[in-house]
Structures are given as C-alpha cells and as structure tokens.
Design a protein around this motif. Structure first.
Motif, PDB file in Angstrom:
ATOM      1  N   SER A 139       1.704  12.238  -8.293  1.00 22.30           N
ATOM      2  CA  SER A 139       1.465  12.749  -6.941  1.00 22.30           C
ATOM      3  C   SER A 139       2.775  13.284  -6.378  1.00 22.30           C
ATOM      4  N   VAL A 140       2.668  14.122  -5.368  1.00 29.06           N
ATOM      5  CA  VAL A 140       3.845  14.730  -4.760  1.00 29.06           C
ATOM      6  C   VAL A 140       3.712  14.667  -3.249  1.00 29.06           C
ATOM      7  N   VAL A 141       4.813  14.355  -2.572  1.00 31.20           N
ATOM      8  CA  VAL A 141       4.866  14.343  -1.111  1.00 31.20           C
ATOM      9  C   VAL A 141       6.122  15.087  -0.686  1.00 31.20           C
ATOM     10  N   LYS A 142       6.086  15.620   0.514  1.00 32.71           N
ATOM     11  CA  LYS A 142       7.224  16.383   1.008  1.00 32.71           C
ATOM     12  C   LYS A 142       8.264  15.450   1.621  1.00 32.71           C
ATOM     13  N   GLY A 143       9.522  15.840   1.464  1.00 36.95           N
ATOM     14  CA  GLY A 143      10.606  15.070   2.033  1.00 36.95           C
ATOM     15  C   GLY A 143      11.158  14.039   1.067  1.00 36.95           C
ATOM     16  N   ALA A 144      12.184  13.333   1.532  1.00 37.01           N
ATOM     17  CA  ALA A 144      12.837  12.291   0.732  1.00 37.01           C
ATOM     18  C   ALA A 144      12.183  10.966   1.068  1.00 37.01           C
ATOM     19  N   GLN A 145      11.282  10.525   0.215  1.00 31.48           N
ATOM     20  CA  GLN A 145      10.512   9.329   0.522  1.00 31.48           C
ATOM     21  C   GLN A 145      10.644   8.295  -0.589  1.00 31.48           C
ATOM     22  N   GLY A 146      10.457   7.039  -0.215  1.00 36.33           N
ATOM     23  CA  GLY A 146      10.406   5.965  -1.201  1.00 36.33           C
ATOM     24  C   GLY A 146      11.735   5.340  -1.555  1.00 36.33           C
TER      25      GLY A 146
ATOM     26  N   SER B 207       0.327   0.007 -10.307  1.00 34.25           N
ATOM     27  CA  SER B 207       0.994   1.228  -9.844  1.00 34.25           C
ATOM     28  C   SER B 207       0.777   1.500  -8.367  1.00 34.25           C
ATOM     29  N   VAL B 208      -0.472   1.322  -7.871  1.00 35.46           N
ATOM     30  CA  VAL B 208      -0.805   1.706  -6.500  1.00 35.46           C
ATOM     31  C   VAL B 208      -1.642   0.607  -5.843  1.00 35.46           C
ATOM     32  N   ILE B 209      -1.112   0.019  -4.777  1.00 38.67           N
ATOM     33  CA  ILE B 209      -1.867  -0.909  -3.934  1.00 38.67           C
ATOM     34  C   ILE B 209      -2.101  -0.219  -2.597  1.00 38.67           C
ATOM     35  N   MET B 210      -3.340  -0.184  -2.152  1.00 42.84           N
ATOM     36  CA  MET B 210      -3.662   0.325  -0.820  1.00 42.84           C
ATOM     37  C   MET B 210      -3.998  -0.863   0.073  1.00 42.84           C
TER      38      MET B 210
ATOM     39  N   TYR C  69      -1.250   1.233   4.435  1.00 42.71           N
ATOM     40  CA  TYR C  69       0.008   1.398   3.707  1.00 42.71           C
ATOM     41  C   TYR C  69      -0.274   1.492   2.207  1.00 42.71           C
ATOM     42  N   SER C  70       0.601   2.201   1.514  1.00 37.62           N
ATOM     43  CA  SER C  70       0.546   2.255   0.057  1.00 37.62           C
ATOM     44  C   SER C  70       1.790   1.570  -0.493  1.00 37.62           C
ATOM     45  N   LEU C  71       1.579   0.600  -1.365  1.00 41.61           N
ATOM     46  CA  LEU C  71       2.668  -0.087  -2.050  1.00 41.61           C
ATOM     47  C   LEU C  71       2.722   0.461  -3.470  1.00 41.61           C
ATOM     48  N   ILE C  72       3.815   1.131  -3.802  1.00 40.86           N
ATOM     49  CA  ILE C  72       3.916   1.877  -5.051  1.00 40.86           C
ATOM     50  C   ILE C  72       4.969   1.222  -5.953  1.00 40.86           C
ATOM     51  N   ALA C  73       4.602   0.957  -7.187  1.00 41.88           N
ATOM     52  CA  ALA C  73       5.545   0.440  -8.181  1.00 41.88           C
ATOM     53  C   ALA C  73       6.232   1.597  -8.888  1.00 41.88           C
ATOM     54  N   ASN C  74       7.553   1.589  -8.882  1.00 40.46           N
ATOM     55  CA  ASN C  74       8.345   2.595  -9.584  1.00 40.46           C
ATOM     56  C   ASN C  74       8.940   1.930 -10.826  1.00 40.46           C
TER      57      ASN C  74
ATOM     58  N   TYR D 276       4.715   3.281   1.685  1.00 37.44           N
ATOM     59  CA  TYR D 276       4.434   4.489   2.450  1.00 37.44           C
ATOM     60  C   TYR D 276       3.395   4.151   3.514  1.00 37.44           C
ATOM     61  N   SER D 277       3.542   4.741   4.673  1.00 37.22           N
ATOM     62  CA  SER D 277       2.640   4.428   5.787  1.00 37.22           C
ATOM     63  C   SER D 277       1.434   5.360   5.808  1.00 37.22           C
ATOM     64  N   THR D 278       0.869   5.600   4.646  1.00 42.03           N
ATOM     65  CA  THR D 278      -0.326   6.415   4.506  1.00 42.03           C
ATOM     66  C   THR D 278      -0.871   6.192   3.098  1.00 42.03           C
ATOM     67  N   LEU D 279      -1.903   6.924   2.732  1.00 43.40           N
ATOM     68  CA  LEU D 279      -2.396   6.863   1.364  1.00 43.40           C
ATOM     69  C   LEU D 279      -1.546   7.759   0.476  1.00 43.40           C
ATOM     70  N   VAL D 280      -1.107   7.226  -0.637  1.00 45.53           N
ATOM     71  CA  VAL D 280      -0.381   7.981  -1.650  1.00 45.53           C
ATOM     72  C   VAL D 280      -1.140   7.839  -2.952  1.00 45.53           C
ATOM     73  N   ASN D 281      -1.443   8.972  -3.578  1.00 45.53           N
ATOM     74  CA  ASN D 281      -2.180   9.013  -4.832  1.00 45.53           C
ATOM     75  C   ASN D 281      -3.664   8.766  -4.585  1.00 45.53           C
ATOM     76  N   GLY D 282      -4.488   9.205  -5.512  1.00 39.09           N
ATOM     77  CA  GLY D 282      -5.932   9.056  -5.376  1.00 39.09           C
ATOM     78  C   GLY D 282      -6.529   8.000  -6.265  1.00 39.09           C
ATOM     79  N   PHE D 283      -5.665   7.224  -6.971  1.00 34.64           N
ATOM     80  CA  PHE D 283      -6.126   6.222  -7.933  1.00 34.64           C
ATOM     81  C   PHE D 283      -5.668   4.824  -7.509  1.00 34.64           C
ATOM     82  N   PRO D 284      -6.316   4.189  -6.566  1.00 34.24           N
ATOM     83  CA  PRO D 284      -5.889   2.829  -6.216  1.00 34.24           C
ATOM     84  C   PRO D 284      -6.119   1.857  -7.367  1.00 34.24           C
ATOM     85  N   ASN D 285      -5.156   0.973  -7.569  1.00 33.57           N
ATOM     86  CA  ASN D 285      -5.322  -0.108  -8.542  1.00 33.57           C
ATOM     87  C   ASN D 285      -5.819  -1.391  -7.885  1.00 33.57           C
TER      88      ASN D 285
END
Length: 797
Positions: free
Chosen positions: A499-506, A668-671, A683-688, A714-723
């Motif tokens: 997935s891609v988001v604008k700006g310097a995030q994460g 990878s993705v917790i919503m 919120y989205s909790l993302i594992a890097n 992230y304070s929104t939904l990130v990615n379309g595949f919640p784990n």
C-alpha cells in the motif's frame, strides 16, 4: 464465494480465506458511527440444516442480492485470481461462473486470461472453460440441487455456528498446494461429503437465516439478474457534459494529442477516475470500438500497449470513460481525480498548444506492442512525461501497489516492509536532460538482464557526472512545488500486498528511494503495464529479479546525496546476508561521485532526512508524526488512559522502535476500533518486518531480523487486507498496551489475541466487519472500498 480452499499467486503459494456470506444493511443515517446492535448475527440454534421449502417471493438482484454479495462475498471474490476465479462483484461475474486454472498459481506455460475484459459474453467464457455456478432452467428444487453456489452456502449453514471448531483452518496454511474447484454439482457434493467444513463462508461464521433465505429464494427461481431499466439507471452519468469534454480531449485528431492520450492511458488504465463535475460517479479510461455518445464496447487487449486495431478488427478506436457500477474493493482501489480545468493544464503540460520540444527524438505514430515507453513516447518532451508522473506519482505507484489481483505478486518480496520515496527534480535528472543517456539504443533502457541493467546504470552515472560534476545538491530532490504531497510517499509491504500513502508516515524507515524519470518508467512497465499475469513462472521470476535491481538503484540514488565515505556502509546495512550476492550484480554506479549536500558526522542519514524535511516543508511531509515520533513522550503504559489523546501518547511509546519483544509476533495489519462512550476512532497497527536481504524468496524467513522489526500506527485504515480486528474500550486501553508490550513468545501472542482480538469464529465477527466497512465508506468517501478477508486470522509466511 469460493469452490476452492487454497489459491496460489505469482508463483508463490499463499493462503486464501474464502468468505461467502450475505449481509445486513448499513446504518441508514450513518453520521460517522455505526451501531453493532444493527447487525443481525446467527445464534447457535439458528445455524442448522436449512429446510427445503422455497418461498414464492423473488428477491431483487439489484436491491437484495448484489448488496449481500458486496458485504460478504467480494471480500474474497472481487478480484483477479479469486478462488476458482469466481467473481461476484457484478451479475456478469456471477454469470460467467468458475474456472479451475488459477493464473497466479505455479505453472510453466500460459493460462487463459481471467480478467473481465477477456471475453464479452457468457458463451465466450464457456468457450474458455468457465463453468456455471448457478442452475436456472429447472424447477426450484432442481435449481437448488444443481447450483454450486447454493450447495456451498448450505454446507456452511450446517457447520459454521459461532464458536465452530477451527480445524478447517489448517487448510489456510501457505504451504498447502491443493486447489479444489469442482465444476459439477455431483463432484461438489462428493467433496462436501468428504470435507463438510469447506462450506461457505469458509472458516467464518455462517449466514443468518434471513440472509440464507434471500439467497435460497433467488437461486430457486433461476437467479435472475438486473432488469434493463436497472441496468440503464446504473449506467446513467450524473453530468454527461463533463464526460463529453474529457472524451473530446482524449480523442483529438492531432497526432501529438493522440500520442499523449495513449501515454496517459497506459499510465492510468488501472485507476479509478473521479470527475469533480460528475459527483458520485466513478470511471475508468478504456479503449472502445464506439465513439463518444454511443454505448462503450471495450477493446479488451491483454496489455495496455497491445494493438487495439488488430485485436478488435477495427480501423479506428476511441478512448472512453466507462462508468463503474461494480462495488470497489479496497485492495485494488486507487484514485485519479480530475476536474475540467485540468484539460487546460494537461494541454500546457504536454505542449499541445505550442509544440515546444516535440518531435526531435521519436515518431508520432510509433506502432504497438512494445513495453519500452522511453522509446515509444520519445517524441513527447521528456520533461512533460516526467512531470505528469510526478504530479500523479501516487496514482502511478498505485498501479504498482494496488493491481487488480487478489493477493499481490512475489515481486513485492523485492521491496522492504516500509520505505520513503522521493523523486529527482526534472532539472537535475540525467534521463530528462539527455533521455538516451548517451546509449546507442533505446533497448538498453528497458533491458531487464543483469548486463543490460548494469549498462543502463553506468550510462546514467556517466551522464550525471557530465551534467553535474559537483554532484547533486538538495535542490535535486523534487519539492512538489511546495504543495504537492506526491513529492514524498510512504510505501508499505504487507506479505505479498503493498500500500502507499502520501507524506512521511510510520516513523523513520529502513531505507529510502530517490527515483528518476527513466527508473520510474522502467519500474511501471515491468510490474504493471508489461506484466502479463496469465503467463508462466519464468515471467514472474524475471519481474522479481528486475524489481530487485530497480529497488537497489533507487536506494543507491538516494545514497549519492551523502558523502562518498558514508555510502557503502549504509548500503551494506540495508542489504545483508545472501543479498551481498545481489549487491555484486547491481553496480553502485556513481559511488565515488561528489555531493553538494553537507551533513553532520554523528548520524549523516538522519541529518540528511532532517534537511529534506526542512526543504520540502510540513505541507509535503506531514511531519511531525504524533503516533510515530522519534522523540518519545515520558509516559508509563499502565498509566490511566481517559481520552483519545492519552491513548495516542501512550501507544506512541511503542512505535518505530527496534528490539521490542512483541513486534515480531504481530500480524501485518491490525485494524483497531477505540471506543469512548458514543465516540469511536479507527487505527491501523502495522508490522514492519526487517530482512537481511530482499534478493531472496525461498529463504525469506531465514533472512529475517526480528530484533529490527518495528510497529507503526496510523489514525485511519491502511491497506485492504486486515489480519485481525480489535474492538477496544478506552477503559481497557492500558491493559491492552501493557499486555501487548509483555508478549514475548508465540504462545503469549495467541493468548493476547484471544483476549483482545475478534477471531474468525467469533459471534461478533460479521457485526464488526459490517461496522468497519461502513466507517470506511462514511469517513473516507471515494477512497474507500470493501475490505478483503484473504489473510484474516490466518497463518502468515
């Protein structure tokens, strides 16, 4: 809904979780919140073998059936390569049925194309080998008995009561190779008799009785589709005059304008297009046999640069804006937003009003069938092409990251789990200033071999040294003209989807890219425009290898902003292990060239990033990042959390930090939904995840560096595949954070997940799924799509 347990994508086996279910309505007056009480869930008593009685009432496809498919089925059946190729986001998809050959599985030779443009009638799909999943010519009892879709859901009703045993989830393991696609009712019944737990929704709670009755009644009467009036209404455009003006722009008689239209089409053909003046509509740009004003007849070539004339046997075609009527799915949904004033902007951008810079390098009618865009479009001024890509970088990268597949490609293993992307300013880009880079042939620019890639990189470095003998300054990094957030992107990899988001995030990532015009085109045509998904494994592996070369070159471009003495050590930090073999295959062209950037000796990389942040400004970067700060607040995790601000402060102490024991165990993705009275935030909790190298596929886990894994929020939904979904009351937030930080082992994580997560056999699963989808559409509008359940609560690789 699927007739398959496992699918394999891009030459790498991946689990697919298949859900067919039928839904509840979204809250009618959604003003930012949806009540779980509005969801009707099956009780243990209600989940039983259904009666054979059939109601005489006929559900309406548009108002009753497709909305149900939207809210349950397209979670796994709204994309290319869905289980058994069953696609339920439209009636044409339902009609075409299923097909046992998955183009994303391991196979040597070519498979038939399965995208919806590959055939234009049900008979054409049958000729390709697709079989019906519905029976429509018998009595009610016969239709039910012979409909594969109905039989699968009926089996789920008998076995998937809330709290059902998770034994069937063993079939979700990525190392399973079986693919069960019975093409007849008799074969399916035999399979269900042997494996009754594969009923739909597979591994998820069964439908409610009212939901099941809707499906059953519809199937029994022959599964009728939309009426002609309903089809006409769905295709009605809110503001046809605006669409006509855009179609006029794309279909000008001028040869230069035609080449520009072709260039734009090849770069946005996967995007969902919004026209500001036609509010509420979504479109895609297609090539049609018919001119504006007539119904669209798509010319469905496999690749966007294939010859439309020979494919459709026509002597002219038109670019058309086709209104989209199928529901969007988040995993392949990205937007190109237009307004009528951009017609003038594009006219000026491509010098169509002046002709300045045109015609010196290439032909206005270059022919078809080539993936070498740098050669094909050489007549268009290079700066015009590059500025189009810069101004729409999130759209172009969207084509790479949100392709219309189910689960992505193995090419994603060539990139890191989190990185920031910058772009060269056209004035400082050797491939803009001298597009051929001093080479004798355009072919070298798109040569994907080890030697061809090396020749390209050396030519780029040589041209750079000639044009900029003192090296690049910070001015070489495009600043988005001070306001365009396309100048700084954050890209995230989650297993085999991105997935891609604008700006310097994460938070600060493990690597950074600096992309040139030629590099951007090479990447796009390798992974999107020129990627024939139906071809065999050799193509997929070639794409993976070339993507590694591209990643390495973009990282190297960024490193050349640093002093020469700092570059090599960082390069080897970013790529370790067996990746050093890959490093040797990609020359660090320009390694010794000077730079005009002065950095601090303490941490030159961080100092460079800080300078870029100041140069591009907060309007571009979006910094500071409150949830992923470099400087952590002094807060104890067990301190009382009484507000959303308290929560964000507390969880920020766990983000963007290496070495935390719980992070390697995260999916990878917790919503997460955080509740405070009647107010909710998502919120989205993302594992890097960190790896020594991206030059490996087979040994990916063996190259992992779990102590360097980090979590971003992230304070929104990130990615379309919640784990995993988490529904958390603010009063329990401290316990959640303390428990999360205490996870050290796989067993610890399992216990934590059972305590706080919504498991796939939970009675609350569908009600929360409905809520999060409704929140997504209400809060994110046109950006939203239906969430995918392929990886939900299932083993990751």
């Amino acid at each position: 809904m699927s007739l398959s347990l496992i699918c394999r994508h891009g030459g790498f086996t991946l689990a697919c979780v298949w859900a067919l279910a039928l839904p509840i309505a979204l809250s009618a007056a959604f003003a930012g919140e949806v009540s779980l009480e509005s969801a009707s869930e099956p009780s243990a008593a209600s989940v039983q073998a259904p009666s054979s009685a059939v109601s005489i009432e006929t559900p309406d496809y548009v108002n009753d059936v497709q909305p149900l498919f939207n809210r349950r089925c397209i979670a796994c059946h709204g994309c290319l390569g869905s289980p058994c190729n069953v696609k339920l986001d439209s009636f044409p998809g339902v009609e075409r049925g299923g097909f046992g050959l998955n183009p994303y599985s391991n196979h040597i030779g070519n498979y038939p194309r399965t995208d919806m443009d590959a055939a234009d009638s049900v008979q054409a799909w049958r000729d390709k080998g697709f079989y019906p999943i519905l029976a429509d010519k018998g009595s009610a009892a016969e239709n039910l008995d012979q409909s594969l879709l109905y039989l699968m859901v009926e089996a789920g009703m008998s076995h998937n009561g809330p709290g059902f045993a998770r034994d069937a989830l063993d079939d979700l393991r990525p190392d399973r190779f079986n693919a069960v696609c019975p093409s007849s009712a008799a074969a399916l019944k035999a399979e269900l008799n042997e494996n009754p737990a594969i009923g739909m929704p597979f591994g998820l709670p069964a439908l409610t009785q009212p939901q099941f009755k809707t499906l059953k009644d519809w199937v029994a009467v022959g599964a009728p589709g939309p009426s002609e009036a309903q089809k006409k209404a769905a295709g009605t455009i809110a503001e046809p005059e605006a669409i006509a003006r855009w179609e006029a722009f794309f279909n000008q008689d001028d040869k230069r304008a035609q080449l520009v239209s072709r260039y734009i089409f090849e770069h946005v053909f996967l995007a969902t297009i919004l026209i500001d003046e036609s509010a509420g509509d979504q479109f895609r740009l297609v090539r049609s046999k018919t001119p504006p004003g007539q119904p669209v007849e798509i010319i469905g070539t496999g690749l966007p640069y294939d010859d439309p004339y020979s494919d459709a046997n026509v002597d002219r075609f038109w670019y058309r804006l086709e209104k989209l009527t199928a529901p969007p799915v988040q995993k392949n949904h990205f937007l190109w937003t237009l307004s009528l004033d951009q017609i003038d902007h594009l006219t000026k951008l491509f010098a169509l009003d002046s002709g300045n810079g045109w015609g010196k390098e290439g032909e206005l009618k270059p022919g078809w069938g080539s993936d070498n865009a740098l050669k094909v479009f050489a007549a268009i001024p290079a700066e015009s092409r590059y500025r189009f890509m810069l101004e729409n970088s999130a759209v172009v990268v969207g084509g790479i990251t949100y392709g219309p597949v189910c689960n992505g490609q193995i090419a994603t293993y060539a990139v890191k789990d989190q990185f920031w992307v910058f772009f060269l300013d056209p004035k400082y880009d050797p491939s803009v200033q001298e597009p051929m880079l001093g080479l004798d042939s355009w072919d070298t620019l798109m040569d994907r071999s080890v030697f061809g890639n090396a020749d390209y990189l050396n030519a780029f470095a040589t041209t750079k040294e000639k044009l900029f003998p003192k090296g690049w300054s910070l001015d070489a990094v495009w600043d988005g003209d001070g306001e365009d957030r396309n100048a700084w992107l954050t890209v995230l990899r989650h297993e085999t989807n991105v997935s891609v988001v604008k700006g310097a995030q994460g938070g600060m990532p493990r690597s950074l890219w600096l992309i040139s015009f030629a590099g951007f085109e090479r990447m796009y045509y390798d992974t999107v425009a020129g990627f024939a998904y139906w071809e065999g494994d050799a193509l997929k592996l070639e794409t993976l290898l070339f993507f590694n070369f591209l990643r390495q070159s973009f990282e190297d471009n960024f490193l050349t902003l640093l002093p020469p003495e700092d570059r090599k050590s960082i390069r080897h930090e970013w790529t370790q292990g067996i990746g050093t073999i890959g490093l040797a295959a990609v020359p660090f062209a320009g390694e010794a060239q000077p730079t005009q950037v002065e950095v601090s000796g303490d941490d030159p990389l961080m100092d460079l990033v800080a300078q870029l942040e100041r140069r591009l400004g907060r309007a571009i970067s979006g910094l500071p990042d409150r949830l992923n700060p470099q400087q952590k607040p002094k807060v104890e995790l067990d301190a009382s959390v009484t507000s959303f601000d308290d929560w964000e402060t507390a969880i920020s102490t766990l983000t963007a930090i290496e070495g935390l024991s719980f992070v390697p165990h995260l999916p990878s993705v917790i919503m997460l939904r955080l509740n405070h009275g009647d107010e909710h935030r998502v919120y989205s909790l993302i594992a890097n995840r960190a790896y020594k190298s991206q030059y490996t596929l087979v040994f990916q886990n063996g190259q992992s560096m779990p102590k360097k894994d980090t979590m971003s929020v992230y304070s929104t939904l990130v990615n379309g595949f919640p784990n995993l979904f988490v529904d958390l009351d603010l009063k329990h937030a401290s316990s959640f954070l303390v428990g999360l930080s205490s996870v050290e082992t796989k067993d610890d994580w399992s216990a934590f997940k059972r305590r706080f997560g919504i498991l796939r056999n939970s009675k609350d699963f569908w009600s929360f799924y409905d809520w999060i989808n409704a929140w997504n559409f209400a809060q994110r509008g046109d950006l939203a799509g239906w969430l995918d359940l392929t990886y939900y609560d299932a083993p990751e690789t």
